[in-house]
Design a protein around this motif. Structure first.
Motif, mmCIF file in Angstrom:
data_model
loop_
_atom_site.group_PDB
_atom_site.id
_atom_site.type_symbol
_atom_site.label_atom_id
_atom_site.label_comp_id
_atom_site.label_asym_id
_atom_site.label_seq_id
_atom_site.Cartn_x
_atom_site.Cartn_y
_atom_site.Cartn_z
ATOM 1 N N ARG A 15 66.324 75.301 63.219
ATOM 2 C CA ARG A 15 66.817 76.035 61.596
ATOM 3 C C ARG A 15 67.675 77.057 61.675
ATOM 4 N NH1 ARG A 15 64.229 79.598 61.183
ATOM 5 N NH2 ARG A 15 64.370 79.524 58.621
ATOM 6 N N ARG A 16 68.446 77.525 61.091
ATOM 7 C CA ARG A 16 68.552 78.210 60.767
ATOM 8 C C ARG A 16 69.308 78.795 58.731
ATOM 9 N NH1 ARG A 16 70.889 82.592 60.089
ATOM 10 N NH2 ARG A 16 73.007 83.404 61.150
ATOM 11 N N SER A 17 69.238 79.631 58.866
ATOM 12 C CA SER A 17 69.555 80.012 56.480
ATOM 13 C C SER A 17 70.673 79.915 56.662
ATOM 14 C CB SER A 17 68.405 81.372 56.304
ATOM 15 O OG SER A 17 67.422 81.333 56.233
ATOM 16 N N LEU A 126 61.253 77.750 52.817
ATOM 17 C CA LEU A 126 63.002 78.183 52.633
ATOM 18 C C LEU A 126 62.393 76.413 53.954
ATOM 19 C CD1 LEU A 126 65.028 79.937 53.990
ATOM 20 C CD2 LEU A 126 63.612 80.508 56.133
ATOM 21 N N ASN A 137 68.289 80.706 51.750
ATOM 22 C CA ASN A 137 67.934 81.969 52.332
ATOM 23 C C ASN A 137 66.952 82.564 51.319
ATOM 24 O OD1 ASN A 137 70.247 84.390 52.432
ATOM 25 N ND2 ASN A 137 68.794 83.991 53.859
ATOM 26 N N TRP A 138 66.633 83.147 52.491
ATOM 27 C CA TRP A 138 64.919 84.187 51.981
ATOM 28 C C TRP A 138 65.309 86.013 52.020
ATOM 29 C CZ3 TRP A 138 59.656 84.937 54.644
ATOM 30 C CH2 TRP A 138 58.223 85.402 53.983
ATOM 31 N N LEU A 139 65.548 86.331 50.440
ATOM 32 C CA LEU A 139 66.200 87.449 50.208
ATOM 33 C C LEU A 139 64.702 88.798 49.551
ATOM 34 C CD1 LEU A 139 69.649 87.348 49.834
ATOM 35 C CD2 LEU A 139 68.844 87.011 51.761
ATOM 36 N N SER A 140 64.751 89.880 50.015
ATOM 37 C CA SER A 140 64.649 90.676 49.043
ATOM 38 C C SER A 140 65.373 91.567 48.347
ATOM 39 C CB SER A 140 63.498 91.440 49.882
ATOM 40 O OG SER A 140 64.368 91.977 50.943
ATOM 41 N N GLY A 141 65.399 92.707 48.747
ATOM 42 C CA GLY A 141 66.427 93.776 48.357
ATOM 43 C C GLY A 141 65.731 94.818 46.766
ATOM 44 N N ALA A 163 57.261 88.042 47.001
ATOM 45 C CA ALA A 163 56.892 88.355 48.746
ATOM 46 C C ALA A 163 58.748 87.386 48.892
ATOM 47 C CB ALA A 163 56.235 87.246 48.653
ATOM 48 N N ARG A 178 72.088 84.017 65.283
ATOM 49 C CA ARG A 178 71.963 84.705 65.551
ATOM 50 C C ARG A 178 71.209 85.102 66.149
ATOM 51 N NH1 ARG A 178 67.321 87.513 61.504
ATOM 52 N NH2 ARG A 178 69.206 88.103 61.141
ATOM 53 N N ARG A 180 68.441 85.281 69.173
ATOM 54 C CA ARG A 180 66.703 85.119 68.710
ATOM 55 C C ARG A 180 65.996 85.672 69.724
ATOM 56 N NH1 ARG A 180 66.172 82.794 63.796
ATOM 57 N NH2 ARG A 180 68.223 81.944 63.593
HETATM 58 C C1 FMN Z 1 60.898 89.179 53.986
HETATM 59 C C2 FMN Z 1 62.406 89.446 54.165
HETATM 60 C C3 FMN Z 1 63.033 89.764 53.122
HETATM 61 C C4 FMN Z 1 64.388 89.279 53.558
HETATM 62 N N1 FMN Z 1 65.384 89.738 52.757
HETATM 63 C C5 FMN Z 1 66.760 89.704 53.117
HETATM 64 C C6 FMN Z 1 67.417 90.473 52.477
HETATM 65 O O1 FMN Z 1 66.874 91.068 50.774
HETATM 66 N N2 FMN Z 1 69.109 90.760 52.586
HETATM 67 C C7 FMN Z 1 69.668 89.691 53.280
HETATM 68 O O2 FMN Z 1 70.549 89.982 54.288
HETATM 69 N N3 FMN Z 1 67.963 89.304 54.712
HETATM 70 C C8 FMN Z 1 66.787 89.458 54.001
HETATM 71 N N4 FMN Z 1 66.332 88.762 55.200
HETATM 72 C C9 FMN Z 1 67.113 87.758 56.392
HETATM 73 C C10 FMN Z 1 66.809 86.166 56.018
HETATM 74 O O3 FMN Z 1 65.701 85.623 54.937
HETATM 75 C C11 FMN Z 1 66.449 85.772 57.824
HETATM 76 O O4 FMN Z 1 65.450 86.218 58.369
HETATM 77 C C12 FMN Z 1 68.047 86.093 58.285
HETATM 78 O O5 FMN Z 1 69.348 85.093 57.304
HETATM 79 C C13 FMN Z 1 67.395 84.988 59.536
HETATM 80 O O6 FMN Z 1 66.927 83.472 59.212
HETATM 81 P P1 FMN Z 1 66.956 82.748 59.774
HETATM 82 O O7 FMN Z 1 66.088 82.907 61.357
HETATM 83 O O8 FMN Z 1 66.124 80.948 59.073
HETATM 84 O O9 FMN Z 1 67.689 82.270 60.701
HETATM 85 C C14 FMN Z 1 65.180 88.578 55.003
HETATM 86 C C15 FMN Z 1 64.227 88.230 55.538
HETATM 87 C C16 FMN Z 1 62.966 88.746 55.483
HETATM 88 C C17 FMN Z 1 61.513 88.070 55.431
#
Ligand code: FMN
Length: 192
Positions: A15-17, A126, A137-141, A163, A178, A180
Motif C-alpha cells: 500500500r502507498r499513499s 486511507l 492521502n492523509w494530510l494535516s498542516g 485528526a 518511499r 521504508r
Molecule cells: C498525522 C499525519 C499528518 C500528516 N500530514 C502531512 C502533511 O500535512 N503533508 C504531507 O506531505 N504529508 C503528511 N503526512 C504524511 C503522509 O500522509 C504519508 O504518511 C506519506 O505520504 C507516506 O504515506 P504511505 O506510507 O501511505 O505511502 C502526514 C501523516 C500523518 C500520520
C-alpha cells in the motif's frame, strides 16, 4: 492453524499513499464513499466510546475553506508559502473527509487511547480508499491545529480536534515507493 488472506496481506505490504497534489476528479460519490467510512469506523476503540466523527467536504465546501484558509493565514501573519499550501490543499482536493477526534469523558479510557483510536480511524479510512481503487492521502498542516479555523470553519466543539484531512480522488500518477523502516532497527525481539 492460521487462516491466511494473502490478497489482504499483499495489499498491506504494498500500500502507498498518493500525494494529494496528484489527485483529480472524479472523487467517490456518496454511495462509493459510504463503505469506506463504514470500514474506517470499524476501528479499534477501547470502551466503544466512538471518540471520532467524519465531516465530508465536497467541492463547494472545499472552495469555501480554501478562501477561509487564505484569510486565516493573513490574520495569523503566516508567510506566503504556508498560506498558499493550505489554500491549495482545499482548492485542489477532489474530496476530503475530515476525521475529527471527539474526546469523551470516561473514568476508564484515558484521553491518549482515544487519540490513538482516532489515528487508527484515519489509517483505516486511507486504506479502505486505496483498497477501493482511489488515490488517497492523509494530510494535516497548520489548519488542522488552528483552533479558530476548526471551530469557525468546521464547527468543532471544544473537546474536538482534527485528526486528519483525508483527501480522496482519482490518481494521475503512482509515486515511487518511499524508503521504508529498517525492521531490525525498530524491533526488539523478546522471544527467547
Ligand atoms: C498525522 C499525519 C499528518 C500528516 N500530514 C502531512 C502533511 O500535512 N503533508 C504531507 O506531505 N504529508 C503528511 N503526512 C504524511 C503522509 O500522509 C504519508 O504518511 C506519506 O505520504 C507516506 O504515506 P504511505 O506510507 O501511505 O505511502 C502526514 C501523516 C500523518 C500520520
Amino acid at each position: 492453524m492460521p487462516s491466511p488472506n494473502p490478497q489482504a496481506m499483499d495489499f498491506l505490504l504494498t500500500r502507498r499513499s498518493r500525494p494529494a497534489k496528484t489527485l483529480t476528479t472524479p472523487a467517490p460519490d456518496r454511495d462509493q464513499l459510504v463503505p469506506i467510512l463504514i470500514a474506517a469506523a470499524r476501528s479499534p476503540d477501547h470502551g466503544k466510546l466512538e471518540p471520532w466523527r467524519f465531516i465530508v467536504l465536497g467541492r463547494t465546501a472545499l472552495e469555501r475553506l480554501a478562501l477561509a484558509a487564505t484569510g486565516r493565514a493573513a490574520a495569523l501573519g503566516l508567510d506566503e508559502d504556508q498560506a498558499a499550501k493550505a489554500r491549495a490543499a482545499f482548492a485542489d482536493s477532489p474530496l476530503c473527509v475530515v476525521v475529527v477526534e471527539v474526546q469523551k469523558d470516561s473514568p476508564k479510557i484515558p484521553p491518549l487511547e482515544q487519540t490513538y483510536s482516532a489515528g487508527a480511524v484515519c489509517l483505516a479510512l486511507l486504506n479502505a480508499a486505496l483498497a477501493s481503487g482511489w488515490g488517497a492521502n492523509w494530510l494535516s498542516g497548520w489548519v488542522a491545529h488552528d483552533r479558530a479555523f476548526g471551530e469557525q470553519q468546521l464547527g468543532l466543539a471544544p473537546q474536538e480536534r482534527v485528526a486528519g484531512f483525508l483527501h480522496i480522488g482519482t490518481e494521475t500518477s503512482a509515486p515511487p515507493d518511499r524508503p521504508r523502516p529498517d525492521l531490525d532497527r525498530i524491533t526488539t525481539w523478546m522471544d527467547t
